[in-house]
Design a protein around this motif. Structure first.
Motif, PDB file in Angstrom:
ATOM      1  N   ARG A  38       0.798  -1.221   0.000  1.00 19.06           N
ATOM      2  CA  ARG A  38       0.000   0.000   0.000  1.00 19.06           C
ATOM      3  C   ARG A  38       0.838   1.283   0.000  1.00 19.06           C
ATOM      4  O   ARG A  38       0.633   2.153   0.846  1.00 19.06           O
ATOM      5  CB  ARG A  38      -0.974   0.024   1.180  1.00 19.06           C
ATOM      6  CG  ARG A  38      -1.957  -1.105   1.214  1.00 19.06           C
ATOM      7  CD  ARG A  38      -2.815  -1.069   2.445  1.00 19.06           C
ATOM      8  NE  ARG A  38      -2.083  -0.472   3.560  1.00 19.06           N
ATOM      9  CZ  ARG A  38      -2.338  -0.685   4.833  1.00 19.06           C
ATOM     10  NH1 ARG A  38      -3.302  -1.445   5.180  1.00 19.06           N
ATOM     11  NH2 ARG A  38      -1.625  -0.109   5.780  1.00 19.06           N
ATOM     12  N   PRO A  39       1.783   1.423  -0.928  1.00 19.69           N
ATOM     13  CA  PRO A  39       2.531   2.684  -0.982  1.00 19.69           C
ATOM     14  C   PRO A  39       1.590   3.832  -1.354  1.00 19.69           C
ATOM     15  O   PRO A  39       0.575   3.617  -2.026  1.00 19.69           O
ATOM     16  CB  PRO A  39       3.567   2.436  -2.071  1.00 19.69           C
ATOM     17  CG  PRO A  39       2.981   1.377  -2.927  1.00 19.69           C
ATOM     18  CD  PRO A  39       2.138   0.520  -2.020  1.00 19.69           C
ATOM     19  N   LEU A  40       1.912   5.042  -0.884  1.00 16.11           N
ATOM     20  CA  LEU A  40       1.090   6.212  -1.196  1.00 16.11           C
ATOM     21  C   LEU A  40       1.945   7.276  -1.877  1.00 16.11           C
ATOM     22  O   LEU A  40       3.091   7.504  -1.486  1.00 16.11           O
ATOM     23  CB  LEU A  40       0.488   6.812   0.074  1.00 16.11           C
ATOM     24  CG  LEU A  40      -0.431   5.942   0.917  1.00 16.11           C
ATOM     25  CD1 LEU A  40      -0.955   6.731   2.120  1.00 16.11           C
ATOM     26  CD2 LEU A  40      -1.597   5.424   0.100  1.00 16.11           C
ATOM     27  N   THR A  41       1.371   7.927  -2.857  1.00 16.01           N
ATOM     28  CA  THR A  41       2.028   9.074  -3.476  1.00 16.01           C
ATOM     29  C   THR A  41       1.915  10.253  -2.504  1.00 16.01           C
ATOM     30  O   THR A  41       1.117  10.206  -1.550  1.00 16.01           O
ATOM     31  CB  THR A  41       1.341   9.448  -4.800  1.00 16.01           C
ATOM     32  OG1 THR A  41      -0.001   9.865  -4.505  1.00 16.01           O
ATOM     33  CG2 THR A  41       1.340   8.281  -5.784  1.00 16.01           C
ATOM     34  N   LEU A  42       2.642  11.305  -2.732  1.00 12.84           N
ATOM     35  CA  LEU A  42       2.579  12.492  -1.885  1.00 12.84           C
ATOM     36  C   LEU A  42       1.149  13.056  -1.823  1.00 12.84           C
ATOM     37  O   LEU A  42       0.640  13.305  -0.722  1.00 12.84           O
ATOM     38  CB  LEU A  42       3.583  13.543  -2.350  1.00 12.84           C
ATOM     39  CG  LEU A  42       3.676  14.807  -1.502  1.00 12.84           C
ATOM     40  CD1 LEU A  42       4.064  14.480  -0.066  1.00 12.84           C
ATOM     41  CD2 LEU A  42       4.677  15.766  -2.115  1.00 12.84           C
ATOM     42  N   PRO A  43       0.472  13.235  -2.956  1.00 16.26           N
ATOM     43  CA  PRO A  43      -0.913  13.738  -2.868  1.00 16.26           C
ATOM     44  C   PRO A  43      -1.839  12.775  -2.097  1.00 16.26           C
ATOM     45  O   PRO A  43      -2.710  13.223  -1.346  1.00 16.26           O
ATOM     46  CB  PRO A  43      -1.359  13.876  -4.330  1.00 16.26           C
ATOM     47  CG  PRO A  43      -0.093  13.988  -5.114  1.00 16.26           C
ATOM     48  CD  PRO A  43       0.939  13.175  -4.358  1.00 16.26           C
ATOM     49  N   GLU A  44      -1.659  11.472  -2.269  1.00 17.69           N
ATOM     50  CA  GLU A  44      -2.475  10.505  -1.530  1.00 17.69           C
ATOM     51  C   GLU A  44      -2.202  10.585  -0.029  1.00 17.69           C
ATOM     52  O   GLU A  44      -3.130  10.536   0.783  1.00 17.69           O
ATOM     53  CB  GLU A  44      -2.203   9.077  -2.006  1.00 17.69           C
ATOM     54  CG  GLU A  44      -2.769   8.746  -3.364  1.00 17.69           C
ATOM     55  CD  GLU A  44      -2.303   7.384  -3.872  1.00 17.69           C
ATOM     56  OE1 GLU A  44      -3.084   6.765  -4.629  1.00 17.69           O
ATOM     57  OE2 GLU A  44      -1.184   6.935  -3.538  1.00 17.69           O
ATOM     58  N   ALA A  45      -0.933  10.730   0.339  1.00 16.19           N
ATOM     59  CA  ALA A  45      -0.564  10.808   1.755  1.00 16.19           C
ATOM     60  C   ALA A  45      -1.140  12.077   2.386  1.00 16.19           C
ATOM     61  O   ALA A  45      -1.706  12.037   3.484  1.00 16.19           O
ATOM     62  CB  ALA A  45       0.951  10.765   1.911  1.00 16.19           C
TER      63      ALA A  45
END
Length: 183
Positions: A128-135
């Protein structure tokens, strides 16, 4: 026996703290397992968007204290034989339910990391890695929609997680000792 609930923003190290508690004799109960189980039942892919929608759906169905309500029976069973660490206390309402139910046995441990540290960890996660906007969006959602700030503010202990896993382990062990003194 104690119930230690771990609270923190995504990527702060809640699961790492919980694992360290578990290595030190605590039974571990992960609140997020309910979300994962529900995603599997509905045959939905595990994505940030689906997890968020599921968390919000579960809370709409059962109330903002849903995860506490649904997990208290599991905690009670585990407490028969050991102290318990709850991985992932989220909302103010969950905090209130757990603190009122377990009274003096209940402790909250906040884990804190800077947004830059957390976002780097989230981007590098295997699962479940997150991109900066997702985080950033997740932070916003957890603070505004899940009332996550209250449990962090009311924590009995705060562990700063900005360095190594070895340092984190030292901090957590000290916290466990101090919790034992207060029990």
């Amino acid at each position: 026996m104690l119930v230690a609930a771990i609270v923190g923003m995504a990527g702060a190290g809640k699961s790492e703290l919980s694992r360290i508690f578990e290595k030190n004799g605590f039974a571990r109960i992960r609140f997020g397992d309910i979300t994962d189980e529900e995603l599997r039942k509905q045959k939905l892919k595990v994505t940030e968007e689906n997890e968020r929608l599921m968390r919000e759906s579960i809370r709409q169905r059962y109330g903002m204290d849903a995860y506490a309500k649904l997990n208290i029976p599991k905690v009670d069973v585990a407490l028969i034989s050991s102290s318990v660490v709850v991985d992932g206390l989220y909302s103010w309402e969950e905090y209130l339910m757990m603190s009122r139910y377990y009274h003096e046995k209940f402790r909250v441990v906040a884990v804190w990391s800077s947004p830059a540290t957390r976002y780097a960890r989230l981007a590098g996660r295997q699962v479940r890695p997150l991109t900066l906007p997702e985080a950033y969006s997740r932070d916003e959602s957890e603070i505004m929609n899940l009332n996550k700030g209250g449990p962090i503010a009311m924590a009995d202990f705060t562990v700063i997680n900005e360095s190594s896993l070895k340092d984190l382990e030292k901090f957590v062990k000290r916290t466990i000792v101090e919790m034992g003194r207060q029990a």
